[in-house]
Write an enzyme that holds these catalytic residues in place. Structure first.
Site, PDB file in Angstrom:
ATOM      1  N   GLU A  12      -8.561 -23.757 -18.133  1.00 26.22           N
ATOM      2  CA  GLU A  12      -9.799 -23.034 -17.850  1.00 26.22           C
ATOM      3  C   GLU A  12      -9.610 -22.065 -16.688  1.00 26.22           C
ATOM      4  O   GLU A  12     -10.127 -20.937 -16.705  1.00 26.22           O
ATOM      5  CB  GLU A  12     -10.907 -24.057 -17.530  1.00 26.22           C
ATOM      6  CG  GLU A  12     -12.302 -23.549 -17.787  1.00 26.22           C
ATOM      7  CD  GLU A  12     -13.328 -24.677 -17.706  1.00 26.22           C
ATOM      8  OE1 GLU A  12     -13.377 -25.494 -18.648  1.00 26.22           O
ATOM      9  OE2 GLU A  12     -14.049 -24.758 -16.707  1.00 26.22           O
ATOM     10  N   GLU A  62     -19.096 -36.283 -29.394  1.00 18.47           N
ATOM     11  CA  GLU A  62     -18.013 -35.307 -29.290  1.00 18.47           C
ATOM     12  C   GLU A  62     -16.778 -35.758 -30.055  1.00 18.47           C
ATOM     13  O   GLU A  62     -16.174 -34.982 -30.792  1.00 18.47           O
ATOM     14  CB  GLU A  62     -17.645 -35.053 -27.820  1.00 18.47           C
ATOM     15  CG  GLU A  62     -16.593 -33.959 -27.658  1.00 18.47           C
ATOM     16  CD  GLU A  62     -16.175 -33.734 -26.209  1.00 18.47           C
ATOM     17  OE1 GLU A  62     -15.935 -34.730 -25.490  1.00 18.47           O
ATOM     18  OE2 GLU A  62     -16.078 -32.565 -25.793  1.00 18.47           O
ATOM     19  N   GLU A 110     -13.743 -30.801 -35.805  1.00 18.13           N
ATOM     20  CA  GLU A 110     -12.625 -29.972 -35.325  1.00 18.13           C
ATOM     21  C   GLU A 110     -11.689 -30.747 -34.410  1.00 18.13           C
ATOM     22  O   GLU A 110     -10.600 -30.279 -34.099  1.00 18.13           O
ATOM     23  CB  GLU A 110     -13.144 -28.705 -34.643  1.00 18.13           C
ATOM     24  CG  GLU A 110     -13.950 -28.899 -33.353  1.00 18.13           C
ATOM     25  CD  GLU A 110     -15.450 -29.063 -33.585  1.00 18.13           C
ATOM     26  OE1 GLU A 110     -15.850 -29.535 -34.677  1.00 18.13           O
ATOM     27  OE2 GLU A 110     -16.228 -28.752 -32.675  1.00 18.13           O
ATOM     28  N   GLU A 118      -7.844 -19.077 -17.912  1.00 18.45           N
ATOM     29  CA  GLU A 118      -8.773 -18.254 -18.693  1.00 18.45           C
ATOM     30  C   GLU A 118      -9.704 -17.458 -17.760  1.00 18.45           C
ATOM     31  O   GLU A 118      -9.934 -16.260 -17.976  1.00 18.45           O
ATOM     32  CB  GLU A 118      -9.597 -19.188 -19.592  1.00 18.45           C
ATOM     33  CG  GLU A 118     -10.248 -18.508 -20.773  1.00 18.45           C
ATOM     34  CD  GLU A 118     -11.137 -19.476 -21.563  1.00 18.45           C
ATOM     35  OE1 GLU A 118     -11.029 -20.700 -21.370  1.00 18.45           O
ATOM     36  OE2 GLU A 118     -11.941 -18.970 -22.361  1.00 18.45           O
ATOM     37  N   LYS A 164     -20.305 -38.207 -25.420  1.00 20.33           N
ATOM     38  CA  LYS A 164     -18.872 -38.225 -25.732  1.00 20.33           C
ATOM     39  C   LYS A 164     -18.603 -38.939 -27.059  1.00 20.33           C
ATOM     40  O   LYS A 164     -17.598 -38.687 -27.711  1.00 20.33           O
ATOM     41  CB  LYS A 164     -18.093 -38.913 -24.609  1.00 20.33           C
ATOM     42  CG  LYS A 164     -18.095 -38.150 -23.306  1.00 20.33           C
ATOM     43  CD  LYS A 164     -17.147 -36.974 -23.312  1.00 20.33           C
ATOM     44  CE  LYS A 164     -17.250 -36.185 -22.019  1.00 20.33           C
ATOM     45  NZ  LYS A 164     -16.514 -34.918 -22.081  1.00 20.33           N
ATOM     46  N   CYS A 220     -16.921 -28.555 -20.337  1.00 22.94           N
ATOM     47  CA  CYS A 220     -16.451 -29.953 -20.369  1.00 22.94           C
ATOM     48  C   CYS A 220     -17.514 -30.902 -20.871  1.00 22.94           C
ATOM     49  O   CYS A 220     -17.221 -32.051 -21.160  1.00 22.94           O
ATOM     50  CB  CYS A 220     -16.073 -30.457 -18.996  1.00 22.94           C
ATOM     51  SG  CYS A 220     -15.372 -29.253 -17.958  1.00 22.94           S
ATOM     52  N   SER A 228     -16.050 -20.929 -21.717  1.00 23.56           N
ATOM     53  CA  SER A 228     -14.605 -21.110 -21.817  1.00 23.56           C
ATOM     54  C   SER A 228     -14.296 -21.801 -23.147  1.00 23.56           C
ATOM     55  O   SER A 228     -15.079 -22.617 -23.623  1.00 23.56           O
ATOM     56  CB  SER A 228     -14.146 -21.999 -20.659  1.00 23.56           C
ATOM     57  OG  SER A 228     -12.909 -22.593 -20.973  1.00 23.56           O
ATOM     58  N   CYS A 276     -21.944 -36.035 -14.231  1.00 25.40           N
ATOM     59  CA  CYS A 276     -21.609 -37.273 -14.952  1.00 25.40           C
ATOM     60  C   CYS A 276     -21.928 -38.543 -14.158  1.00 25.40           C
ATOM     61  O   CYS A 276     -22.119 -39.599 -14.749  1.00 25.40           O
ATOM     62  CB  CYS A 276     -20.136 -37.275 -15.336  1.00 25.40           C
ATOM     63  SG  CYS A 276     -19.702 -35.885 -16.393  1.00 25.40           S
TER      64      CYS A 276
HETATM   65  S1  SF4 Z   1     -22.287 -37.630 -18.706  1.00 24.86           S
HETATM   66 FE1  SF4 Z   1     -23.810 -36.021 -18.946  1.00 24.86          FE
HETATM   67  S2  SF4 Z   1     -22.976 -34.331 -17.704  1.00 24.86           S
HETATM   68 FE2  SF4 Z   1     -21.298 -35.732 -18.103  1.00 24.86          FE
HETATM   69  S3  SF4 Z   1     -20.310 -34.968 -19.955  1.00 24.86           S
HETATM   70 FE3  SF4 Z   1     -21.797 -36.521 -20.586  1.00 24.86          FE
HETATM   71  S4  SF4 Z   1     -23.647 -35.375 -21.085  1.00 24.86           S
HETATM   72 FE4  SF4 Z   1     -22.338 -34.032 -19.864  1.00 24.86          FE
END
Ligand code: SF4
Ligand code: SF4
Ligand code: SF4
Ligand code: FES
Lengths: 594, 160
Positions: free
Chosen positions: A289, A377, A382, A292, A374, A315, A335, A519
């Site tokens: 990053e 995610e 992909e 970039e 996450k 992120c 990014s 986080c």
């Molecule tokens: S804990 Fe919250 S701020 Fe951290 S990556 Fe997950 S959603 Fe995003």
């Protein structure tokens, strides 16, 4: 506040007289003199700009002399000369009746509920000494909704509507709203669709504030236990930076206790073959990053008018989904770097697997995250090859704590252990990813040195740090003034994004985290029950952990240097692009009505 | 948004946006906007709610929340022959509910619903001021008085 004359009001609560500022509520005044009136719907995280007081549940009622009706203390302002009783027989009976009525339409699932032990409704029933439910009647039932990250079980919803405040006012996502009336009332997405047909970002902030088990994360612990028991599989684990400053809370430690070493020891005891660190991948993220960012900046300085600035960090998967839904016209600004979780997965399955001679399918990658987004995610298409995901399972901090307890590990008495090599080495720059402002500070540390070729004599950028909702800072990069914006909470992010859309943004780089505090305040962290001092303690711990590291700049991580030498070539190389970068999708139309 | 059966044509879309504009696109006026919109379309299909949400800058979930909170609002199109059964006190004590049950049984729909062929829809009314004729049923603009359950089929025959 300077020079402002504060008007004081005198009131008597349970025989004690107190002077408070005009405008305060009875609840606030009582708190000042150590009287803790029970509440349920009320939530006040005022110093993070989060407040919810609909005055709906009536658990907090008190008796005010001279008034016929009991008053909900969380919304009733104090008045001069007021005399209040918070525990008269009438109050106690009313409070009990309100709760009993609520419980009469609540499933008696406590023994098997994911929220048990952390449920505000349960502790209230305990505190008020409820031993039976005199009201019996039909209970409302509503279908369960399971999405990649979140389970909605509306039978357990008490309509406090805290989640609605988080989703609408704080996050401005608008996935949830109270719908229907009376007995049928629930909190739901538009047209009562499932969450995965809504603009939900899976930030999990609704889970963080839900007082009951109505909103919980999808639990993947069992899949991980099965993988660990499978002799054909090599199972490796990565842990996100914010986990190590919060996990201890689940074992009775003070908020802000750093448990990195104990956590590594516990994970090894659980049977993971290699205990690695997402922080390693955070350092890698900075390399990609940061490069970039420099690339775009250099073009901009050379007079290229087409270059997209500001660059936005990428992120946070909830933030990514948010801009895919709400700003599909600006998909070329963030990014392209993947999140640390996904960079780790890609390196593990494409580099490390080969190194230890294990087939991709036989390597199971588990992540421990402060986050529920996450989970979503790692399910994104992909991020998998022939149906095999780069990260197989993501567990929240809460799930890990639960898992450790299940395995009979006495966490508090563990000796500190270290992560394994090579994917367990990290720098202070990676640690601060765990809090708002950390990613951009880490990027600046590296970008500065690479750009100027000079050594930073001070790596602490105090001007970037803090917990204000939106912050701006500038950093002198050898005469060039780099302007930085930081937002946490998606409502704040929206403001910065709208400025960019209107051509009003002056920033070169912006960091965004979906969760208030970043986080450390993630939707998968131990429950804070509305206590912001817990978030602040985690915030400070992150910077303590950074300060304690010998290496504090990502580009100086020896294993990162080795990874580029052996495998990737250089940052933003073709192979890096293939493995460590991604693209974004217009999700406006993912929201539809069947 | 291909899954939505109802599709606003360009004129309808403009008209709806005009309605929002006449209330200054003010989210505080949501109920009034929806009221007007229902007046135009007869009901509030998903797409109408989505347009209103966009114009007033609130979430579709919140618009839907309001639509489902007030029984006045409906997400079902009215039938060709809207049937209203009075549930005012006089009609109720003289057997209005049995009449309602008979309509439900024959048409196989609930209050607020429309038959799949789009022919009939059913709603309840609060006193139409014709208490002398209780129980009262209206089909479109036509009023039927002293309706008994066994007269329901005869009424429906007029609209087959
Ligand atoms: S804990 Fe919250 S701020 Fe951290 S990556 Fe997950 S959603 Fe995003
Ligand atoms: S996870 Fe976040 S975006 Fe989704 S419903 Fe909860 S608060 Fe809203
Ligand atoms: S889902 Fe939870 S937070 Fe939301 S209204 Fe119901 S009980 Fe409250
Ligand atoms: S806590 Fe005061 S009304 Fe709910």
């Amino acid at each position: 506040m300077r020079n402002q004359i504060m008007e004081l009001v005198k009131i008597t609560i349970d025989g004690k007289t107190v002077e408070v500022e005009k405008g305060a509520t009875i609840y606030d005044a009582a708190k000042l003199i150590g009287i803790d009136i029970p509440t349920l719907c009320y939530m006040n995280m005022g110093d993070m700009n989060i407040k919810h007081n609909p005055g709906g549940c009536r658990i907090c009622v008190v008796e005010v002399e001279g008034r016929r009706n009991l008053a909900p203390s969380c919304v009733t302002p104090v008045m001069n000369g007021m005399v209040v009783n918070t525990h008269s027989v009438r109050v106690l009976n009313a409070r009990r009746t309100v709760l009993e009525l609520m419980l009469s339409d609540h499933p008696f699932d406590c023994l098997v509920c994911a929220k048990s032990g952390n449920c505000d409704l349960q502790s209230l029933a305990q505190r008020l000494g409820i031993r039976e439910i005199p009201f019996q009647g039909e209970q409302s039932t509503y279908r369960k909704d399971t999405s990649p990250s979140i389970i909605r079980d509306m039978d357990k919803c008490i309509m406090c509507r805290r989640c609605e405040t988080m989703c609408n006012q704080v996050q401005t996502v608008g996935a949830l709203s109270a719908v229907n009336r009376g007995f049928q009332a629930v909190v739901a997405p538009a047209f009562e669709m499932n969450l995965d047909h809504s603009p939900c970002t899976y930030c999990g902030q609704c889970i963080s504030v839900c007082p009951t088990g109505a909103l919980t994360e999808v639990d993947h612990t069992r899949q991980v236990i099965n993988a660990l028991a499978d002799p054909k599989k090599t199972v490796i684990v990565q842990t996100a930076p914010a986990v190590r400053v919060a996990l201890g809370e689940e074992f009775g430690m003070e908020p802000g206790t750093i448990v990195t070493g104990k956590m590594a020891a516990a994970l090894r005891k659980l049977g993971f073959n290699y205990v690695f660190d997402t922080d390693f991948a955070a350092d890698l993220t900075i390399m990609e990053e940061g490069t970039e960012l420099l690339g775009r900046l250099n073009k901009f300085l050379a007079g290229d008018k087409k270059v997209k600035l500001p660059i936005l960090t990428s992120c946070c998967p909830a933030w990514v989904k948010f801009f895919e839904h709400n700003f599909p016209d600006m998909l070329d600004i963030p990014s392209t770097a993947r999140s640390p979780q996904q960079m780790f997965g890609a390196i593990a399955k494409n580099y490390f697997a080969e190194k230890i001679n294990v087939k991709r399918e036989d390597l199971v990658v588990v992540s421990i995250m402060p986050c529920v987004a996450k989970k979503y995610e790692c399910s994104r298409e992909e991020f998998s090859t022939n149906g095999n995901p780069d990260v197989d399972y993501s567990l929240s901090t809460r799930e890990l704590a639960q898992f450790i307890k299940q395995a009979n590990i006495d966490f508090n008495s563990l000796d500190d252990e270290d992560f394994d090599r090579p994917l367990g080495e990290s720098t202070g720059a990676a640690v601060i990813f765990g809090t708002t402002g950390g990613v951009i500070e880490a990027a600046v540390r590296t970008a500065y040195e690479i750009h100027t070729g000079k050594k930073l004599d001070k790596v602490d950028f105090q001007q970037i740090r803090g917990l204000e909702n939106v912050r701006s800072a500038s950093v002198d990069v050898d005469g060039f003034e780099l302007k930085i914006g930081i937002a946490h909470g998606l409502g704040n992010a929206r403001k910065l994004l709208e400025d960019i859309r209107d051509g009003k943004s002056e920033f070169h780089a912006i960091e965004i985290m979906a969760c208030p505090g970043g986080c450390i305040g993630g939707g998968g962290q131990p429950y804070h029950h509305g206590d912001t001092s817990i978030l602040k303690a985690r915030f400070k711990a992150i910077y303590r952990e950074d300060a304690g590291k010998t290496i504090r700049k990502s580009h100086e991580n020896p294993y990162i240097i080795q990874l580029y030498k052996e495998f990737l070539g250089k940052p933003c190389s073709e192979l890096s692009h293939h493995l460590l970068h991604t693209k974004y999708f217009d999700r406006q139309d993912d929201v539809f009505v069947d | 948004m291909s899954h939505i059966k109802f599709k606003l044509n360009p004129e309808q879309l403009t008209e709806l946006k005009e309605v929002c504009k006449s209330f200054n696109n003010d989210k505080g006026e949501l109920i009034n906007v929806l009221h007007k919109a229902q007046g135009i379309f007869g009901y509030l299909p998903a797409e109408v709610q989505e347009v209103v949400a966009k114009e007033l800058k609130i979430s579709v979930a919140q618009v839907y929340g309001v639509v489902t909170f007030y029984s006045f609002f409906s997400m079902m199109p009215k039938g060709q022959h809207p049937i209203s059964i009075c549930m005012g006190t006089a009609c109720y004590v003289r057997g209005g509910e049995k009449v309602l049950d008979e309509f439900k049984r024959i048409l196989n729909i609930q209050v607020g619903e429309t038959t799949p062929d789009g022919k009939y829809s059913m709603s309840c009314l609060r006193c139409v001021g014709a208490c002398g004729l209780a129980p009262v049923v209206m089909v479109g603009d036509k009023v039927y008085g002293r309706v008994a359950p066994d007269g329901v089929r005869d009424i429906l025959k007029n609209y087959e």
